[in-house]
Design a protein around this motif. Sequence first.
Motif, mmCIF file in Angstrom:
data_model
loop_
_atom_site.group_PDB
_atom_site.id
_atom_site.type_symbol
_atom_site.label_atom_id
_atom_site.label_comp_id
_atom_site.label_asym_id
_atom_site.label_seq_id
_atom_site.Cartn_x
_atom_site.Cartn_y
_atom_site.Cartn_z
ATOM 1 N N GLU C 56 16.256 -20.351 9.632
ATOM 2 C CA GLU C 56 15.269 -21.409 9.703
ATOM 3 C C GLU C 56 14.078 -20.973 10.531
ATOM 4 N N SER C 57 14.318 -20.172 11.573
ATOM 5 C CA SER C 57 13.190 -19.765 12.385
ATOM 6 C C SER C 57 12.376 -18.679 11.706
ATOM 7 N N GLU C 60 9.646 -20.568 9.682
ATOM 8 C CA GLU C 60 8.530 -21.157 10.406
ATOM 9 C C GLU C 60 7.413 -20.174 10.601
ATOM 10 N N LYS C 61 7.762 -18.865 10.661
ATOM 11 C CA LYS C 61 6.726 -17.905 10.949
ATOM 12 C C LYS C 61 5.995 -17.464 9.697
ATOM 13 N N TYR C 64 1.986 -20.027 10.135
ATOM 14 C CA TYR C 64 2.053 -20.355 11.544
ATOM 15 C C TYR C 64 1.053 -21.420 11.950
ATOM 16 N N PRO C 67 3.941 -24.967 11.107
ATOM 17 C CA PRO C 67 5.294 -24.425 10.958
ATOM 18 C C PRO C 67 6.326 -25.442 10.527
ATOM 19 N N MET C 68 6.154 -26.711 10.911
ATOM 20 C CA MET C 68 7.222 -27.657 10.619
ATOM 21 C C MET C 68 7.343 -27.919 9.132
ATOM 22 N N TYR C 70 7.135 -25.771 6.562
ATOM 23 C CA TYR C 70 7.986 -24.794 5.900
ATOM 24 C C TYR C 70 9.437 -24.944 6.298
ATOM 25 N N SER C 71 9.659 -25.286 7.573
ATOM 26 C CA SER C 71 11.034 -25.459 8.035
ATOM 27 C C SER C 71 11.680 -26.648 7.328
ATOM 28 N N PHE C 147 6.716 -23.438 17.802
ATOM 29 C CA PHE C 147 7.760 -23.229 16.799
ATOM 30 C C PHE C 147 8.902 -24.161 17.109
#
Lengths: 188, 123, 363
Positions: C56-57, C60-61, C64, C67-68, C70-71, C147
């Motif tokens: 999941e992290s 987020e990248k 950028y 980010p939220m 894409y998560s 992030f």
Amino acid sequence: MDENERVQNARKEMEQLVADSLKSYKPPVGAFFTNLKEATKAIADGSIRWARKNSLWPMQFGLACCAMELMDFGSSRIDAERKGYLLFRGTPRQCDVMIVAGWVTKSVVPEIKRLYEQMSKPRYVIAYGECAVSGGPWWESYNIIQGIDQVLPVDVYVAGCPPKPENLFEALMKLQEKVGGKVEDKQE
Amino acid sequence: MVKLKISKNELIEKLNEAVKEGYNYLVKITAVDYIDHLEVIYFIRNIENKKEENIRLDIKDGERLPTIVNIFKAADFYERELSEMFGIEIEGRKVERLLLEKWDGLEAPLRKKFEWGADYKRD
Amino acid sequence: MLTKINVGPIHPSTHGVLRLVVTLDGDTIVNVEPHIGFLHRGVEKLVENRMYMQSESYMEKVDYAAPMAYSDLYVSAVEEAMGVHIKERAKYVRLILLELQRIASHLLWLGTFCNDLGQMFTMFMWTMKDRDLVMNLLQDATGSRMFYVNMRVGGVSMDLPPDFEEHAKSLLDYLEKRIKDYEAFLEKNPVFIERTKGVGVLSRKDAINLGVTGPVLRASGVNFDVRSAYTYYAYEKLNFMPQIQVKGDVFARYKVRILEMKESIRLIRDALKEMPEGDALGMPIKLISPPIKEKEVIVRRELPRGEGMMYMVTDKQKPYRLSIRAPAFINLSALNHMAQGAKYADLFAILGSLDLVMADVDR
């Protein structure tokens, strides 16, 4: 005759003692008025170092997510100008510090080297963020260099993902100590 | 999600029919590597009544795909990325590398036989 | 007599690392060729060796600046593969946080777009201050500044704190006033109007054929928004309307984003009123390899830059293949078509209006 010899021996010993003691005598560094040449050199060196350390101009090199924090560092909430780090410049000729922020891939490395060689000496490099320190979360990828210190000589490392802009402030203050002469600085 | 599995020769016909029915927006071209064959998927969409369709076909090693740039101009970047990531050759136009431009030695990284992490060394 | 100019990879005005080779005839552009891949790190290959919630992290990248979003896209794909429905209150909490993220992303776009037009950091300073205030509010709700990693299977990681509503309402009143100031500052400025009206026109038929998405598509007169076409969370209950302009030039894309910011403010206010009581927490993240039921999953969301889609083929513990459709990738490929016949100085206005983030283009 014995008295003359004794007097001459004593005189020779005295002269030798005086010559020995004069050899090992060095004037102290901070003392003025011992030697004018050394005094002016110390004053000029100190003032140049003072001027350099209070006006470090960074070069913008934001590649990726850490560039968002660099933008925040330069804007009005966490002000970078109050300590002398003026607006980020576009040309490398006018800059002292290169802040590498973001992951470095194999395609970008020739560009980084060319920009670093165009900066005029003395020049310093800060590695900002985990990806520039050691490759970060992408260390297993096929296209990534594991840290910028495989390519350039780095002075200060800042850890975090991304580090807060206040951490960059502290890193620049440590760099100021190095420019000011407290820590040994190897520049060719 | 309607699934249609066709063969490689019917591709351009099927896409022309779909364009006439109103599916005029290409969403993505992607591929999955099952180890003895590759499956290529085309996602298309009808903007007026918001319906989507997938068109799938199977390809073995060494076969070539026809290009669909004359039907959808959006297929330009997608085909370039597909050909360099999976090693599929595309006939009908000259395809240049997109994402791995400077590394001619890197072939088809998204295949299962590419051992990733093989380049990692740190002293 | 044709000349070629290289707009190099590291340039103050390309957002990230992008190389353009521009062929000019005098001062008119004949051809623009983008060279990308300077930020490619093979996310789709890395994910195949990690368990589900460990990547999941990574997601987020990819983008950028927001980010939220894409998560949320990735965790929704995992939820659909598991067959889990999220709780009622969690739908509203996710909607509020995602709309705040959209406002922050559009504010960042506005600052850097005005930089490209030559305004030399005035608008940049104002919008970055506003974005910082929005990020403070998100820090209250999730615990981290940039992030967040706060989406969990079935909900979120932390519920909204008790004083979130007052802070959010005062911030939204302040933002409404500031957006009016920005409009008055820009739309009565003759230099801005000369540089953006009639520049980089994209007609409706070309927009659909070239496959562009997001505000670029809506500024050419196409009524398509994922929040109303394939609706999700609580957008239909709150009567969401997509914002559309007809002309298709740079000014129309700017206007669509300003109107979207106003619509987001209205949505957050209504959601804070209508939010039901209850529990919004999802499964804890130690449940790293969840039990999977479906074989193939497709999820779509409306990211601030356009429409994002994930197609995942699942295995027991790790994804077998994850295919990401990034909106900025396909928006960049329309640059050559839009820049034909324009002057060289217009190229940066067009490039700025596409709202690119280079890590999204080369995942």
